[in-house]
Scaffold this active site. Structure first.
Site, PDB file in Angstrom:
ATOM      1  N   SER A 170     -10.651  -9.384   8.740  1.00 11.06           N
ATOM      2  CA  SER A 170      -9.924  -8.120   8.769  1.00 11.06           C
ATOM      3  C   SER A 170     -10.127  -7.394  10.096  1.00 11.06           C
ATOM      4  O   SER A 170     -11.251  -7.198  10.537  1.00 11.06           O
ATOM      5  CB  SER A 170     -10.393  -7.211   7.629  1.00 11.06           C
ATOM      6  OG  SER A 170     -10.055  -7.749   6.385  1.00 11.06           O
ATOM      7  N   ASP A 190      -3.592   1.038   7.218  1.00  8.81           N
ATOM      8  CA  ASP A 190      -4.820   0.231   7.287  1.00  8.81           C
ATOM      9  C   ASP A 190      -5.197  -0.088   8.731  1.00  8.81           C
ATOM     10  O   ASP A 190      -5.586  -1.213   9.039  1.00  8.81           O
ATOM     11  CB  ASP A 190      -4.679  -1.053   6.467  1.00  8.81           C
ATOM     12  CG  ASP A 190      -6.042  -1.681   6.171  1.00  8.81           C
ATOM     13  OD1 ASP A 190      -7.059  -0.963   6.246  1.00  8.81           O
ATOM     14  OD2 ASP A 190      -6.097  -2.897   5.890  1.00  8.81           O
ATOM     15  N   HIS A 206      -9.874  -0.198   6.503  1.00  9.72           N
ATOM     16  CA  HIS A 206     -10.810  -0.493   5.418  1.00  9.72           C
ATOM     17  C   HIS A 206     -12.118  -1.098   5.910  1.00  9.72           C
ATOM     18  O   HIS A 206     -13.100  -1.158   5.166  1.00  9.72           O
ATOM     19  CB  HIS A 206     -10.154  -1.402   4.360  1.00  9.72           C
ATOM     20  CG  HIS A 206      -9.992  -2.831   4.763  1.00  9.72           C
ATOM     21  ND1 HIS A 206      -8.805  -3.363   5.208  1.00  9.72           N
ATOM     22  CD2 HIS A 206     -10.869  -3.858   4.773  1.00  9.72           C
ATOM     23  CE1 HIS A 206      -8.948  -4.649   5.466  1.00  9.72           C
ATOM     24  NE2 HIS A 206     -10.192  -4.972   5.221  1.00  9.72           N
TER      25      HIS A 206
END
Length: 351
Positions: A197, A120, A90
Protein backbone atom coordinates in the site's frame (compact mmCIF):
# COMPACT_ATOMS: atom_id res chain seq x y z
CA UNK A 1 -5.53 -43.05 -46.00
CA UNK A 2 -5.12 -39.28 -46.30
CA UNK A 3 -4.50 -37.31 -43.11
CA UNK A 4 -5.45 -33.65 -42.70
CA UNK A 5 -2.60 -31.22 -42.88
CA UNK A 6 -3.28 -28.89 -39.95
CA UNK A 7 -1.98 -25.38 -40.52
CA UNK A 8 -1.13 -25.04 -36.83
CA UNK A 9 1.27 -27.95 -37.09
CA UNK A 10 3.13 -26.82 -40.19
CA UNK A 11 5.57 -24.53 -38.38
CA UNK A 12 6.20 -27.03 -35.59
CA UNK A 13 6.90 -29.82 -38.04
CA UNK A 14 9.20 -27.69 -40.12
CA UNK A 15 11.02 -26.36 -37.09
CA UNK A 16 11.48 -29.80 -35.56
CA UNK A 17 12.89 -31.12 -38.78
CA UNK A 18 15.01 -28.07 -39.64
CA UNK A 19 17.74 -27.14 -37.12
CA UNK A 20 18.21 -23.70 -38.70
CA UNK A 21 14.51 -22.78 -38.27
CA UNK A 22 14.56 -24.06 -34.68
CA UNK A 23 17.60 -21.93 -33.84
CA UNK A 24 15.96 -18.83 -35.36
CA UNK A 25 12.80 -19.47 -33.33
CA UNK A 26 14.80 -19.75 -30.13
CA UNK A 27 16.63 -16.50 -30.94
CA UNK A 28 13.33 -14.69 -31.59
CA UNK A 29 11.88 -15.91 -28.26
CA UNK A 30 15.02 -14.89 -26.41
CA UNK A 31 14.95 -11.46 -28.03
CA UNK A 32 11.35 -10.94 -26.97
CA UNK A 33 12.10 -12.02 -23.41
CA UNK A 34 15.16 -9.80 -23.31
CA UNK A 35 13.12 -6.83 -24.53
CA UNK A 36 10.52 -7.36 -21.83
CA UNK A 37 13.13 -7.89 -19.13
CA UNK A 38 15.06 -4.87 -20.35
CA UNK A 39 11.96 -2.68 -20.11
CA UNK A 40 11.23 -3.84 -16.55
CA UNK A 41 14.84 -3.45 -15.44
CA UNK A 42 15.10 0.00 -17.03
CA UNK A 43 11.90 1.14 -15.30
CA UNK A 44 13.17 -0.14 -11.96
CA UNK A 45 16.49 1.62 -12.33
CA UNK A 46 14.64 4.91 -12.74
CA UNK A 47 12.03 4.41 -10.01
CA UNK A 48 13.43 2.12 -7.29
CA UNK A 49 15.78 4.72 -5.72
CA UNK A 50 12.74 6.88 -4.93
CA UNK A 51 10.63 4.11 -3.35
CA UNK A 52 10.53 4.17 0.45
CA UNK A 53 9.65 1.89 3.33
CA UNK A 54 7.27 3.55 5.79
CA UNK A 55 6.99 2.47 9.42
CA UNK A 56 4.30 3.93 11.65
CA UNK A 57 3.56 3.78 15.35
CA UNK A 58 -0.09 4.15 16.27
CA UNK A 59 -1.60 5.24 19.57
CA UNK A 60 -1.16 2.80 22.44
CA UNK A 61 -4.28 0.98 23.61
CA UNK A 62 -5.93 2.26 26.77
CA UNK A 63 -5.06 -0.96 28.58
CA UNK A 64 -1.39 -0.51 27.75
CA UNK A 65 -0.78 3.11 28.66
CA UNK A 66 2.85 4.04 28.83
CA UNK A 67 3.77 1.40 26.28
CA UNK A 68 4.76 1.92 22.69
CA UNK A 69 1.79 2.01 20.31
CA UNK A 70 0.95 -0.56 17.66
CA UNK A 71 3.36 -0.71 14.74
CA UNK A 72 2.57 -1.11 11.05
CA UNK A 73 4.32 -0.56 7.75
CA UNK A 74 3.68 0.32 4.15
CA UNK A 75 5.26 1.85 1.08
CA UNK A 76 5.65 5.28 -0.44
CA UNK A 77 7.65 7.16 -3.06
CA UNK A 78 9.39 10.52 -3.34
CA UNK A 79 8.00 12.86 -5.98
CA UNK A 80 10.18 15.96 -5.35
CA UNK A 81 13.93 16.27 -4.71
CA UNK A 82 13.32 18.17 -1.46
CA UNK A 83 11.72 15.26 0.36
CA UNK A 84 7.97 15.17 -0.36
CA UNK A 85 6.53 11.69 -0.77
CA UNK A 86 3.18 10.11 -1.51
CA UNK A 87 1.56 7.15 0.22
CA UNK A 88 -1.87 5.81 1.21
CA UNK A 89 -3.95 7.51 3.85
CA UNK A 90 -4.67 4.20 5.54
CA UNK A 91 -0.93 3.63 6.01
CA UNK A 92 -0.39 6.77 8.12
CA UNK A 93 -3.85 7.85 9.30
CA UNK A 94 -4.03 8.21 13.06
CA UNK A 95 -0.33 7.48 13.60
CA UNK A 96 1.72 9.06 16.39
CA UNK A 97 5.08 8.59 14.71
CA UNK A 98 6.13 8.07 11.08
CA UNK A 99 9.57 6.86 10.00
CA UNK A 100 10.70 6.69 6.38
CA UNK A 101 13.50 4.36 5.31
CA UNK A 102 15.11 5.27 2.00
CA UNK A 103 16.49 2.94 -0.62
CA UNK A 104 19.96 3.15 0.97
CA UNK A 105 18.46 2.09 4.34
CA UNK A 106 18.89 5.50 6.00
CA UNK A 107 15.98 6.46 8.26
CA UNK A 108 14.25 9.81 8.70
CA UNK A 109 11.37 11.10 10.78
CA UNK A 110 8.49 12.18 8.52
CA UNK A 111 5.92 14.94 8.99
CA UNK A 112 2.37 14.53 7.71
CA UNK A 113 1.70 17.37 5.25
CA UNK A 114 -1.88 16.34 4.53
CA UNK A 115 -4.18 13.35 4.54
CA UNK A 116 -7.30 12.61 2.47
CA UNK A 117 -9.09 9.41 3.55
CA UNK A 118 -11.71 9.89 0.80
CA UNK A 119 -9.10 9.24 -1.91
CA UNK A 120 -6.87 7.12 0.39
CA UNK A 121 -3.88 9.38 -0.27
CA UNK A 122 -1.48 11.23 2.01
CA UNK A 123 1.59 13.44 1.53
CA UNK A 124 4.61 13.25 3.86
CA UNK A 125 7.84 15.23 4.05
CA UNK A 126 11.28 14.30 5.31
CA UNK A 127 14.25 16.55 5.90
CA UNK A 128 17.41 15.65 3.98
CA UNK A 129 20.67 17.59 3.56
CA UNK A 130 20.86 16.97 -0.19
CA UNK A 131 18.61 16.44 -3.20
CA UNK A 132 16.82 13.10 -3.24
CA UNK A 133 15.90 10.81 -6.15
CA UNK A 134 12.29 11.24 -7.21
CA UNK A 135 9.82 9.74 -9.65
CA UNK A 136 8.31 11.11 -12.84
CA UNK A 137 4.52 11.21 -13.01
CA UNK A 138 2.76 9.73 -16.01
CA UNK A 139 -0.78 10.34 -17.28
CA UNK A 140 -3.38 7.80 -16.11
CA UNK A 141 -5.90 9.20 -18.60
CA UNK A 142 -3.80 7.77 -21.45
CA UNK A 143 -3.55 4.23 -20.12
CA UNK A 144 -4.59 1.28 -22.25
CA UNK A 145 -5.87 -2.04 -21.01
CA UNK A 146 -3.16 -4.64 -21.55
CA UNK A 147 -0.13 -2.39 -21.19
CA UNK A 148 2.67 -3.40 -18.83
CA UNK A 149 2.28 -2.44 -15.16
CA UNK A 150 5.05 -2.77 -12.58
CA UNK A 151 4.44 -2.57 -8.82
CA UNK A 152 7.21 -1.76 -6.35
CA UNK A 153 6.90 -1.85 -2.59
CA UNK A 154 7.39 -3.71 0.66
CA UNK A 155 4.81 -6.51 0.85
CA UNK A 156 4.70 -8.25 4.22
CA UNK A 157 7.84 -6.33 5.20
CA UNK A 158 9.95 -7.68 2.32
CA UNK A 159 11.46 -4.42 1.13
CA UNK A 160 12.21 -3.52 -2.49
CA UNK A 161 9.92 -6.22 -3.92
CA UNK A 162 8.94 -6.00 -7.59
CA UNK A 163 5.95 -7.61 -9.30
CA UNK A 164 4.83 -7.22 -12.89
CA UNK A 165 1.61 -7.61 -14.82
CA UNK A 166 -0.68 -5.59 -17.02
CA UNK A 167 -3.41 -3.00 -16.66
CA UNK A 168 -6.41 -5.33 -16.37
CA UNK A 169 -9.18 -2.71 -16.47
CA UNK A 170 -9.76 1.03 -16.16
CA UNK A 171 -12.44 3.20 -14.60
CA UNK A 172 -13.13 0.92 -11.64
CA UNK A 173 -14.70 2.24 -8.43
CA UNK A 174 -13.56 1.33 -4.94
CA UNK A 175 -15.03 2.12 -1.52
CA UNK A 176 -12.62 4.08 0.69
CA UNK A 177 -12.53 3.43 4.43
CA UNK A 178 -14.25 6.79 4.89
CA UNK A 179 -17.28 5.38 3.05
CA UNK A 180 -16.96 7.56 -0.05
CA UNK A 181 -16.57 5.99 -3.45
CA UNK A 182 -13.19 6.36 -5.18
CA UNK A 183 -13.50 6.77 -8.94
CA UNK A 184 -11.21 6.10 -11.92
CA UNK A 185 -9.34 3.32 -10.11
CA UNK A 186 -6.88 1.14 -12.07
CA UNK A 187 -7.22 -2.65 -11.87
CA UNK A 188 -4.03 -4.63 -12.37
CA UNK A 189 -2.83 -8.21 -12.01
CA UNK A 190 0.61 -7.12 -10.74
CA UNK A 191 0.56 -8.93 -7.39
CA UNK A 192 -0.02 -6.80 -4.30
CA UNK A 193 0.06 -7.83 -0.66
CA UNK A 194 -0.25 -6.03 2.70
CA UNK A 195 2.68 -3.61 2.81
CA UNK A 196 2.47 -2.75 -0.90
CA UNK A 197 0.00 0.00 0.00
CA UNK A 198 1.27 3.43 -1.03
CA UNK A 199 3.92 2.15 -3.42
CA UNK A 200 4.07 3.18 -7.08
CA UNK A 201 2.52 1.41 -10.04
CA UNK A 202 4.68 2.33 -13.04
CA UNK A 203 4.68 1.84 -16.79
CA UNK A 204 7.46 0.36 -18.91
CA UNK A 205 9.17 3.76 -19.11
CA UNK A 206 9.33 4.13 -15.36
CA UNK A 207 6.60 6.77 -15.10
CA UNK A 208 4.24 6.46 -12.15
CA UNK A 209 0.69 5.75 -13.34
CA UNK A 210 -0.93 4.89 -10.01
CA UNK A 211 -0.62 4.49 -6.25
CA UNK A 212 -1.07 0.88 -5.13
CA UNK A 213 -4.06 0.78 -2.83
CA UNK A 214 -5.80 -2.56 -2.32
CA UNK A 215 -6.25 -6.15 -3.37
CA UNK A 216 -9.07 -8.68 -2.97
CA UNK A 217 -7.74 -11.34 -0.55
CA UNK A 218 -10.12 -14.09 -1.72
CA UNK A 219 -9.19 -13.63 -5.38
CA UNK A 220 -6.02 -14.02 -7.41
CA UNK A 221 -4.41 -11.13 -9.26
CA UNK A 222 -7.22 -8.61 -8.74
CA UNK A 223 -5.49 -5.55 -7.37
CA UNK A 224 -6.20 -1.82 -7.47
CA UNK A 225 -4.32 1.45 -7.69
CA UNK A 226 -5.50 5.05 -7.47
CA UNK A 227 -4.83 6.77 -10.82
CA UNK A 228 -1.93 9.22 -10.71
CA UNK A 229 -4.09 12.00 -12.19
CA UNK A 230 -6.29 11.77 -9.09
CA UNK A 231 -3.15 11.88 -6.96
CA UNK A 232 -1.89 15.01 -8.75
CA UNK A 233 -5.16 16.81 -7.93
CA UNK A 234 -5.07 15.67 -4.30
CA UNK A 235 -1.43 16.79 -3.93
CA UNK A 236 -2.34 20.24 -5.23
CA UNK A 237 -5.23 20.49 -2.76
CA UNK A 238 -3.09 19.36 0.18
CA UNK A 239 -0.31 21.81 -0.70
CA UNK A 240 -2.76 24.69 -1.10
CA UNK A 241 -5.12 24.03 1.80
CA UNK A 242 -3.68 21.23 3.93
CA UNK A 243 -6.81 19.25 3.06
CA UNK A 244 -9.00 18.41 0.08
CA UNK A 245 -11.85 20.88 -0.25
CA UNK A 246 -15.26 19.42 -1.02
CA UNK A 247 -18.72 20.95 -1.12
CA UNK A 248 -21.32 20.18 1.55
CA UNK A 249 -25.10 20.66 1.63
CA UNK A 250 -26.06 18.89 4.86
CA UNK A 251 -28.25 15.91 4.03
CA UNK A 252 -28.11 12.18 4.62
CA UNK A 253 -30.00 9.71 2.52
CA UNK A 254 -30.01 6.65 0.31
CA UNK A 255 -30.38 5.72 -3.33
CA UNK A 256 -33.96 4.86 -4.27
CA UNK A 257 -35.75 3.97 -7.54
CA UNK A 258 -38.38 6.17 -9.17
CA UNK A 259 -41.41 4.58 -10.81
CA UNK A 260 -41.23 4.57 -14.60
CA UNK A 261 -44.58 6.34 -14.95
CA UNK A 262 -43.32 9.17 -12.71
CA UNK A 263 -40.11 9.47 -14.74
CA UNK A 264 -42.13 9.72 -17.97
CA UNK A 265 -44.73 12.10 -16.56
CA UNK A 266 -42.17 14.64 -15.31
CA UNK A 267 -39.51 13.91 -17.99
CA UNK A 268 -36.95 13.22 -15.26
CA UNK A 269 -33.31 12.64 -16.25
CA UNK A 270 -33.15 9.17 -14.67
CA UNK A 271 -35.04 6.48 -12.78
CA UNK A 272 -33.09 6.72 -9.49
CA UNK A 273 -32.63 9.55 -6.98
CA UNK A 274 -31.43 10.29 -3.45
CA UNK A 275 -34.14 9.95 -0.81
CA UNK A 276 -33.47 12.56 1.91
CA UNK A 277 -33.55 10.83 5.30
CA UNK A 278 -32.28 13.75 7.37
CA UNK A 279 -31.50 17.46 6.94
CA UNK A 280 -28.92 19.10 9.19
CA UNK A 281 -30.32 22.18 10.94
CA UNK A 282 -28.84 25.42 9.58
CA UNK A 283 -27.19 23.64 6.64
CA UNK A 284 -27.42 24.81 3.00
CA UNK A 285 -30.11 22.18 2.39
CA UNK A 286 -32.19 23.42 5.33
CA UNK A 287 -31.85 27.03 4.17
CA UNK A 288 -32.94 25.96 0.67
CA UNK A 289 -36.12 24.38 2.04
CA UNK A 290 -35.18 20.73 1.50
CA UNK A 291 -37.43 18.44 3.56
CA UNK A 292 -37.16 14.91 4.85
CA UNK A 293 -38.76 12.61 2.30
CA UNK A 294 -37.75 14.70 -0.72
CA UNK A 295 -36.02 12.91 -3.56
CA UNK A 296 -33.08 14.77 -5.06
CA UNK A 297 -33.05 14.43 -8.84
CA UNK A 298 -30.48 16.93 -10.13
CA UNK A 299 -27.97 19.49 -8.82
CA UNK A 300 -26.54 22.31 -10.92
CA UNK A 301 -27.95 20.64 -14.03
CA UNK A 302 -26.22 17.32 -13.28
CA UNK A 303 -28.36 14.23 -12.77
CA UNK A 304 -28.21 12.73 -9.26
CA UNK A 305 -28.46 8.99 -9.84
CA UNK A 306 -27.63 7.99 -6.28
CA UNK A 307 -25.74 8.79 -3.12
CA UNK A 308 -22.37 8.11 -4.75
CA UNK A 309 -23.25 10.33 -7.69
CA UNK A 310 -24.20 13.12 -5.28
CA UNK A 311 -20.86 12.82 -3.50
CA UNK A 312 -19.02 13.03 -6.79
CA UNK A 313 -21.02 16.08 -7.87
CA UNK A 314 -20.21 17.96 -4.66
CA UNK A 315 -16.77 19.13 -5.73
CA UNK A 316 -14.91 22.27 -4.66
CA UNK A 317 -16.14 24.31 -7.67
CA UNK A 318 -19.65 24.39 -6.12
CA UNK A 319 -18.51 25.94 -2.82
CA UNK A 320 -20.22 29.30 -2.29
CA UNK A 321 -21.98 29.22 -5.68
CA UNK A 322 -25.73 29.34 -6.17
CA UNK A 323 -26.94 26.10 -7.78
CA UNK A 324 -30.31 24.86 -8.88
CA UNK A 325 -31.54 21.81 -6.97
CA UNK A 326 -34.33 19.75 -8.52
CA UNK A 327 -36.49 17.77 -6.09
CA UNK A 328 -39.33 15.30 -6.43
CA UNK A 329 -41.71 16.06 -3.54
CA UNK A 330 -44.71 13.75 -3.27
CA UNK A 331 -46.53 14.22 -6.61
CA UNK A 332 -44.73 17.31 -7.90
CA UNK A 333 -41.33 18.48 -9.07
CA UNK A 334 -39.93 21.62 -7.48
CA UNK A 335 -36.76 23.60 -8.07
CA UNK A 336 -34.93 25.60 -5.44
CA UNK A 337 -31.65 27.49 -5.14
CA UNK A 338 -28.96 26.09 -2.86
CA UNK A 339 -25.53 27.46 -2.01
CA UNK A 340 -23.14 24.63 -0.94
CA UNK A 341 -20.46 25.43 1.62
CA UNK A 342 -17.09 23.83 2.24
CA UNK A 343 -17.37 20.51 4.03
CA UNK A 344 -16.60 21.02 7.73
CA UNK A 345 -13.75 18.86 8.98
CA UNK A 346 -15.98 17.22 11.61
CA UNK A 347 -18.47 16.27 8.86
CA UNK A 348 -15.97 14.63 6.51
CA UNK A 349 -18.32 11.67 6.04
CA UNK A 350 -21.37 13.78 5.13
CA UNK A 351 -22.95 15.14 1.97
Amino acid sequence: MLRPNWAANDGATAASGNPEVRRNSDVDDAALLDAYSGAVIGALERVAPAVTFIEVVGPARAAARGRRGEQASGSGFLFTPDGYLLTNSHVVNGSDEITVRLNDDTRFHADLVGDDPDSDLAVLRIGHPSALPYVEFGDSARLKVGQVAIAIGNPLGYSKTVTTGVVSALGRTLRAKSGRLMHDVIQTDAALNPGNSGGPLVDSRGRVIGVNTAMIPQAQAICFATGINTAKWVIGQLFAHGRVRRAYIGVSGATVPIATRVVRHFSLPGNTAVHVADVVAGSPAALAGVQTGDRMVALDGIRINGIDGLQRTLEASLIGRECELQLLRRSSVIKTTIRPIEMPLHRADGK
